[in-house]
Design a protein around this motif. Structure first.
Motif, PDB file in Angstrom:
ATOM      1  N   LYS A 296       0.858  -1.176   0.000  1.00 22.12           N
ATOM      2  CA  LYS A 296       0.000   0.000   0.000  1.00 22.12           C
ATOM      3  C   LYS A 296       0.901   1.235   0.000  1.00 22.12           C
ATOM      4  CE  LYS A 296      -3.993  -2.065   0.211  1.00 22.12           C
ATOM      5  NZ  LYS A 296      -4.920  -2.005  -0.942  1.00 22.12           N
ATOM      6  N   ILE A 297       0.584   2.189  -0.876  1.00 19.94           N
ATOM      7  CA  ILE A 297       1.391   3.408  -0.990  1.00 19.94           C
ATOM      8  C   ILE A 297       0.561   4.585  -0.504  1.00 19.94           C
ATOM      9  CG2 ILE A 297       2.834   4.797  -2.496  1.00 19.94           C
ATOM     10  CD1 ILE A 297       3.694   1.914  -2.492  1.00 19.94           C
ATOM     11  N   ALA A 298       1.103   5.335   0.448  1.00 19.44           N
ATOM     12  CA  ALA A 298       0.407   6.501   1.003  1.00 19.44           C
ATOM     13  C   ALA A 298       1.096   7.786   0.569  1.00 19.44           C
ATOM     14  CB  ALA A 298       0.368   6.418   2.528  1.00 19.44           C
ATOM     15  N   LEU A 299       0.293   8.735   0.126  1.00 20.15           N
ATOM     16  CA  LEU A 299       0.769  10.084  -0.192  1.00 20.15           C
ATOM     17  C   LEU A 299       0.191  11.028   0.833  1.00 20.15           C
ATOM     18  CD1 LEU A 299       2.120  12.217  -2.042  1.00 20.15           C
ATOM     19  CD2 LEU A 299      -0.016  12.263  -3.363  1.00 20.15           C
ATOM     20  N   THR A 300       1.060  11.764   1.528  1.00 24.63           N
ATOM     21  CA  THR A 300       0.596  12.691   2.549  1.00 24.63           C
ATOM     22  C   THR A 300       1.356  14.004   2.424  1.00 24.63           C
ATOM     23  OG1 THR A 300       0.116  12.910   4.931  1.00 24.63           O
ATOM     24  CG2 THR A 300       2.249  11.958   4.339  1.00 24.63           C
ATOM     25  N   GLY A 301       0.948  15.019   3.194  1.00 21.06           N
ATOM     26  CA  GLY A 301       1.694  16.269   3.229  1.00 21.06           C
ATOM     27  C   GLY A 301       1.109  17.388   2.391  1.00 21.06           C
ATOM     28  N   CYS A 302       1.985  18.289   1.967  1.00 26.19           N
ATOM     29  CA  CYS A 302       1.565  19.553   1.364  1.00 26.19           C
ATOM     30  C   CYS A 302       0.966  19.410  -0.035  1.00 26.19           C
ATOM     31  CB  CYS A 302       2.750  20.518   1.326  1.00 26.19           C
ATOM     32  SG  CYS A 302       3.285  21.075   2.954  1.00 26.19           S
ATOM     33  N   PHE A 303       1.484  18.482  -0.840  1.00 28.02           N
ATOM     34  CA  PHE A 303       0.980  18.333  -2.208  1.00 28.02           C
ATOM     35  C   PHE A 303      -0.517  18.009  -2.225  1.00 28.02           C
ATOM     36  CE2 PHE A 303       1.243  15.362  -6.167  1.00 28.02           C
ATOM     37  CZ  PHE A 303       0.467  16.259  -6.898  1.00 28.02           C
ATOM     38  N   PRO A 304      -0.970  16.932  -1.568  1.00 24.11           N
ATOM     39  CA  PRO A 304      -2.410  16.652  -1.592  1.00 24.11           C
ATOM     40  C   PRO A 304      -3.252  17.702  -0.886  1.00 24.11           C
ATOM     41  CG  PRO A 304      -1.256  15.090  -0.182  1.00 24.11           C
ATOM     42  CD  PRO A 304      -0.210  15.856  -0.906  1.00 24.11           C
ATOM     43  N   GLN A 305      -2.677  18.375   0.121  1.00 20.95           N
ATOM     44  CA  GLN A 305      -3.436  19.417   0.814  1.00 20.95           C
ATOM     45  C   GLN A 305      -3.714  20.584  -0.119  1.00 20.95           C
ATOM     46  OE1 GLN A 305      -4.216  19.068   4.337  1.00 20.95           O
ATOM     47  NE2 GLN A 305      -5.727  20.631   3.819  1.00 20.95           N
TER      48      GLN A 305
ATOM     49  N   PRO B  62      -5.750  18.691  -3.960  1.00 20.48           N
ATOM     50  CA  PRO B  62      -6.392  17.397  -3.693  1.00 20.48           C
ATOM     51  C   PRO B  62      -6.876  16.689  -4.954  1.00 20.48           C
ATOM     52  CG  PRO B  62      -7.792  19.223  -2.976  1.00 20.48           C
ATOM     53  CD  PRO B  62      -6.457  19.797  -3.292  1.00 20.48           C
ATOM     54  N   ASP B  63      -7.373  17.439  -5.942  1.00 22.26           N
ATOM     55  CA  ASP B  63      -7.869  16.805  -7.165  1.00 22.26           C
ATOM     56  C   ASP B  63      -6.727  16.147  -7.936  1.00 22.26           C
ATOM     57  OD1 ASP B  63     -10.408  17.624  -6.535  1.00 22.26           O
ATOM     58  OD2 ASP B  63     -10.362  19.404  -7.824  1.00 22.26           O
ATOM     59  N   ALA B  64      -5.612  16.857  -8.061  1.00 23.14           N
ATOM     60  CA  ALA B  64      -4.453  16.303  -8.772  1.00 23.14           C
ATOM     61  C   ALA B  64      -3.905  15.085  -8.041  1.00 23.14           C
ATOM     62  CB  ALA B  64      -3.366  17.367  -8.922  1.00 23.14           C
ATOM     63  N   ALA B  65      -3.835  15.162  -6.719  1.00 19.79           N
ATOM     64  CA  ALA B  65      -3.333  14.029  -5.941  1.00 19.79           C
ATOM     65  C   ALA B  65      -4.241  12.814  -6.096  1.00 19.79           C
ATOM     66  CB  ALA B  65      -3.211  14.415  -4.476  1.00 19.79           C
ATOM     67  N   GLY B  66      -5.544  13.069  -6.130  1.00 23.12           N
ATOM     68  CA  GLY B  66      -6.500  11.975  -6.248  1.00 23.12           C
ATOM     69  C   GLY B  66      -6.423  11.231  -7.566  1.00 23.12           C
ATOM     70  N   GLN B  67      -5.814  11.839  -8.572  1.00 21.43           N
ATOM     71  CA  GLN B  67      -5.704  11.213  -9.886  1.00 21.43           C
ATOM     72  C   GLN B  67      -4.433  10.390 -10.049  1.00 21.43           C
ATOM     73  OE1 GLN B  67      -6.182  14.323 -12.808  1.00 21.43           O
ATOM     74  NE2 GLN B  67      -8.111  15.034 -11.893  1.00 21.43           N
ATOM     75  N   ILE B  68      -3.608  10.326  -9.002  1.00 20.36           N
ATOM     76  CA  ILE B  68      -2.373   9.544  -9.076  1.00 20.36           C
ATOM     77  C   ILE B  68      -2.696   8.082  -8.778  1.00 20.36           C
ATOM     78  CG2 ILE B  68      -0.056   9.227  -8.123  1.00 20.36           C
ATOM     79  CD1 ILE B  68      -0.064  12.200  -7.390  1.00 20.36           C
ATOM     80  N   PRO B  69      -2.589   7.209  -9.762  1.00 19.57           N
ATOM     81  CA  PRO B  69      -3.048   5.825  -9.567  1.00 19.57           C
ATOM     82  C   PRO B  69      -2.241   5.043  -8.547  1.00 19.57           C
ATOM     83  CG  PRO B  69      -1.891   6.056 -11.671  1.00 19.57           C
ATOM     84  CD  PRO B  69      -2.068   7.440 -11.131  1.00 19.57           C
ATOM     85  N   GLU B  70      -0.971   5.398  -8.358  1.00 22.01           N
ATOM     86  CA  GLU B  70      -0.130   4.638  -7.425  1.00 22.01           C
ATOM     87  C   GLU B  70      -0.467   4.911  -5.963  1.00 22.01           C
ATOM     88  OE1 GLU B  70       1.945   5.120 -11.281  1.00 22.01           O
ATOM     89  OE2 GLU B  70       1.061   6.556  -9.870  1.00 22.01           O
ATOM     90  N   ALA B  71      -1.185   5.995  -5.677  1.00 28.34           N
ATOM     91  CA  ALA B  71      -1.487   6.375  -4.295  1.00 28.34           C
ATOM     92  C   ALA B  71      -2.740   5.653  -3.812  1.00 28.34           C
ATOM     93  CB  ALA B  71      -1.652   7.883  -4.188  1.00 28.34           C
ATOM     94  N   ASP B  72      -2.559   4.708  -2.898  1.00 30.99           N
ATOM     95  CA  ASP B  72      -3.688   3.959  -2.332  1.00 30.99           C
ATOM     96  C   ASP B  72      -4.319   4.703  -1.161  1.00 30.99           C
ATOM     97  OD1 ASP B  72      -3.216   1.499  -3.946  1.00 30.99           O
ATOM     98  OD2 ASP B  72      -1.351   1.471  -2.789  1.00 30.99           O
ATOM     99  N   ILE B  73      -3.536   5.530  -0.508  1.00 33.18           N
ATOM    100  CA  ILE B  73      -3.978   6.296   0.662  1.00 33.18           C
ATOM    101  C   ILE B  73      -3.517   7.726   0.447  1.00 33.18           C
ATOM    102  CG2 ILE B  73      -3.810   6.552   3.174  1.00 33.18           C
ATOM    103  CD1 ILE B  73      -2.591   3.427   2.661  1.00 33.18           C
ATOM    104  N   ILE B  74      -4.424   8.696   0.641  1.00 28.31           N
ATOM    105  CA  ILE B  74      -4.062  10.104   0.434  1.00 28.31           C
ATOM    106  C   ILE B  74      -4.578  10.923   1.612  1.00 28.31           C
ATOM    107  CG2 ILE B  74      -4.252  12.116  -1.072  1.00 28.31           C
ATOM    108  CD1 ILE B  74      -4.809  10.223  -3.403  1.00 28.31           C
ATOM    109  N   THR B  75      -3.659  11.579   2.314  1.00 26.19           N
ATOM    110  CA  THR B  75      -4.018  12.521   3.384  1.00 26.19           C
ATOM    111  C   THR B  75      -3.210  13.791   3.183  1.00 26.19           C
ATOM    112  OG1 THR B  75      -2.327  11.733   4.938  1.00 26.19           O
ATOM    113  CG2 THR B  75      -4.452  10.600   4.980  1.00 26.19           C
ATOM    114  N   GLY B  76      -3.541  14.849   3.942  1.00 23.11           N
ATOM    115  CA  GLY B  76      -2.888  16.140   3.740  1.00 23.11           C
ATOM    116  C   GLY B  76      -1.918  16.517   4.834  1.00 23.11           C
ATOM    117  N   SER B  77      -1.689  17.819   4.971  1.00 22.28           N
ATOM    118  CA  SER B  77      -0.750  18.329   5.976  1.00 22.28           C
ATOM    119  C   SER B  77      -1.441  18.639   7.291  1.00 22.28           C
ATOM    120  CB  SER B  77      -0.064  19.598   5.452  1.00 22.28           C
ATOM    121  OG  SER B  77      -1.017  20.622   5.219  1.00 22.28           O
ATOM    122  N   TYR B  78      -2.759  18.568   7.304  1.00 20.43           N
ATOM    123  CA  TYR B  78      -3.537  18.784   8.527  1.00 20.43           C
ATOM    124  C   TYR B  78      -4.038  17.429   9.018  1.00 20.43           C
ATOM    125  CZ  TYR B  78      -7.130  20.836  11.586  1.00 20.43           C
ATOM    126  OH  TYR B  78      -7.907  21.194  12.655  1.00 20.43           O
ATOM    127  N   ASN B  79      -4.146  17.272  10.324  1.00 18.17           N
ATOM    128  CA  ASN B  79      -4.544  15.999  10.927  1.00 18.17           C
ATOM    129  C   ASN B  79      -3.575  14.888  10.540  1.00 18.17           C
ATOM    130  OD1 ASN B  79      -6.004  14.087  12.387  1.00 18.17           O
ATOM    131  ND2 ASN B  79      -7.399  13.654  10.676  1.00 18.17           N
TER     132      ASN B  79
END
Length: 429
Positions: free
Chosen positions: A71-80, A83-100
């Motif tokens: 499982k590959i997680a993308l977190t931090g400033c880019f998805p925050q 979010p739309d661009a991050a959500g289109q990355i197929p390799e990212a199974d989990i996406i969270t931001g820089s908050y929480n």
């Protein structure tokens, strides 16, 4: 369950990755290196430039290719920020931001349990508090970073960080004291206070940065307190005078310049001009003994002419910077500067980068040369080469010292005898 973390970007990101590492360790995960086989890989992203986003995408692809079942997680400033661009990355199974940040643990566990893709990006809001987090240290590092501030409200015309990081939030003083005491207990002698806009520390609490600095310097057993990057105009003469009275404070000031041309500074929506920057540097050199001034300089900002660039380069040389990070302007979607039609061509930016680096390397050489003959306290690192162990003085001059292995992590007195390349050489006193 094995998990690996890969961090892009600033010292705040490094601190937050360490916090996440400790969080997952407490939950029973085994932490391994990114090049090893793991069940989960976490990419803590940076989005300061579009090239930062590109690096995140490349790293995600490489990790998925390395272990397709993980499982590959993308977190931090880019998805925050995007979010739309991050959500289109197929390799990212989990996406969270820089908050929480703590929400990443539950997101990972949910993805592992259900096999479903999990996207959980909490939006920033005006009244949010500083997210509680702490670390016991940074693995493999002699000095510890400690995040005491998050968020930025400066809105420089080239910068997406206010979107990625939200409003200013500050770590309460008692929490700072508690974490510092823990770091001392774990053997750290030097702590670097960092933040997204460190100079704005305390704005939300009725405090100021000097309050955090004074508290840190009062913690028993902590021998050095250093500051991360600062907005220059938020340092008052009174603040500087008080810092100069603190024996454990390190006189290295990373004052973000960005340009030595007033026209460009105004276009960037920076909140100072060259005259004010010069006055602050002169004040630092007046009240501190042997300080260093380091900075960041951008070249090729939209509308920057050859004359503007030459003016900026001349100012950098005049200031006599100890070290400079030179970088070319990168168009950042979502910022005011990205919409300008007077973008500087890439070959021109590359050529200006080369010239600015050459100019600031000369000031770096002059600064290192000025340290010869001085006796300074050096915190020894654990890295050794043919010249000995490397360490840093209070003003962050790198020194190579031939000494016993047992002195690693210690603060020792060294006489600086020469300059060799990008560092000085010294002998143990």
């Amino acid at each position: 369950m094995r998990i690996a973390f890969a961090t892009l970007g600033c010292k705040v990101n490094q601190y937050e990755t360490e916090n996440l590492t400790e969080l997952f360790l407490r939950d029973g995960f085994d932490v391994v290196e990114p090049q090893e086989e793991a069940d989960v890989y976490v990419v803590n992203s940076c989005t300061v430039t579009s090239s930062g986003d590109k690096k995140s995408r490349q790293l995600l692809r490489r990790l998925k290719k390395q272990n397709p079942a993980a499982k590959i997680a993308l977190t931090g400033c880019f998805p925050q920020a995007f979010p739309d661009a991050a959500g289109q990355i197929p390799e990212a199974d989990i996406i969270t931001g820089s908050y929480n940040r703590k929400g990443l643990l539950q997101a990972v566990k949910k993805a592992l349990a259900t096999g479903e893709r999990v996207i959980d990006i909490t939006p920033h809001h005006r009244k949010e508090a500083f997210e509680e987090m702490s670390v016991r240290g940074l693995r493999g590092r002699t000095r510890a970073f400690m995040k005491i501030e998050d968020g930025c409200e400066r809105y420089c015309s080239y910068c997406i960080i206010p979107t990625a990081r939200g409003p200013i939030r500050s770590k309460p003083l008692e929490d700072i004291r508690t974490e510092l005491m823990s770091l001392v207990e774990n053997g750290y002698k030097e702590v670097v206070l960092v933040g997204i806009n460190l100079s704005s520390y305390g704005k939300d609490l009725g405090l100021r940065l000097i309050d955090a600095v004074k508290l840190a310097c009062s913690v028993e057993g902590l021998q050095r307190v250093r500051l991360g990057s600062l907005e220059p105009e938020l340092l008052s003469d009174k603040d500087l005078a008080q810092m100069a009275e603190l024996p454990h404070f390190c006189p290295q000031f990373h004052l973000s310049l960005q340009s030595g041309c007033d026209k460009t500074l105004k276009a960037m929506n920076r909140h100072y001009d060259c005259a004010e920057y010069r006055r602050i540097v002169n004040k630092i050199r007046e009240v501190f003994q042997n300080p260093s001034i380091t900075t960041d300089i951008m070249v090729g900002f939209p509308g920057e002419t050859e004359e503007d660039f030459v003016e900026s380069m001349a100012f950098a040389q005049e200031i006599g910077l100890a070290k400079t990070h030179v970088f070319a302007y990168s168009r950042r979607e979502g910022t005011a500067a990205a919409n300008r039609t007077d973008q500087v061509p890439k070959p021109v930016k590359e050529e200006r980068s080369r010239r600015m680096i050459e100019a600031t390397n000369r000031t770096r050489d002059a600064f290192l040369g000025s340290q010869i003959g001085k006796v300074e306290e050096v915190l020894l690192e654990t890295t050794r080469d043919h010249l000995g162990y490397e360490g840093f003085t209070k003003n962050y001059t790198p020194i190579a010292v031939d000494c016993d292995d047992a002195l690693c992590g210690s603060i020792i007195k060294v006489k600086i005898t020469a300059v060799l390349g990008d560092r000085c050489v010294g002998v143990l006193i």
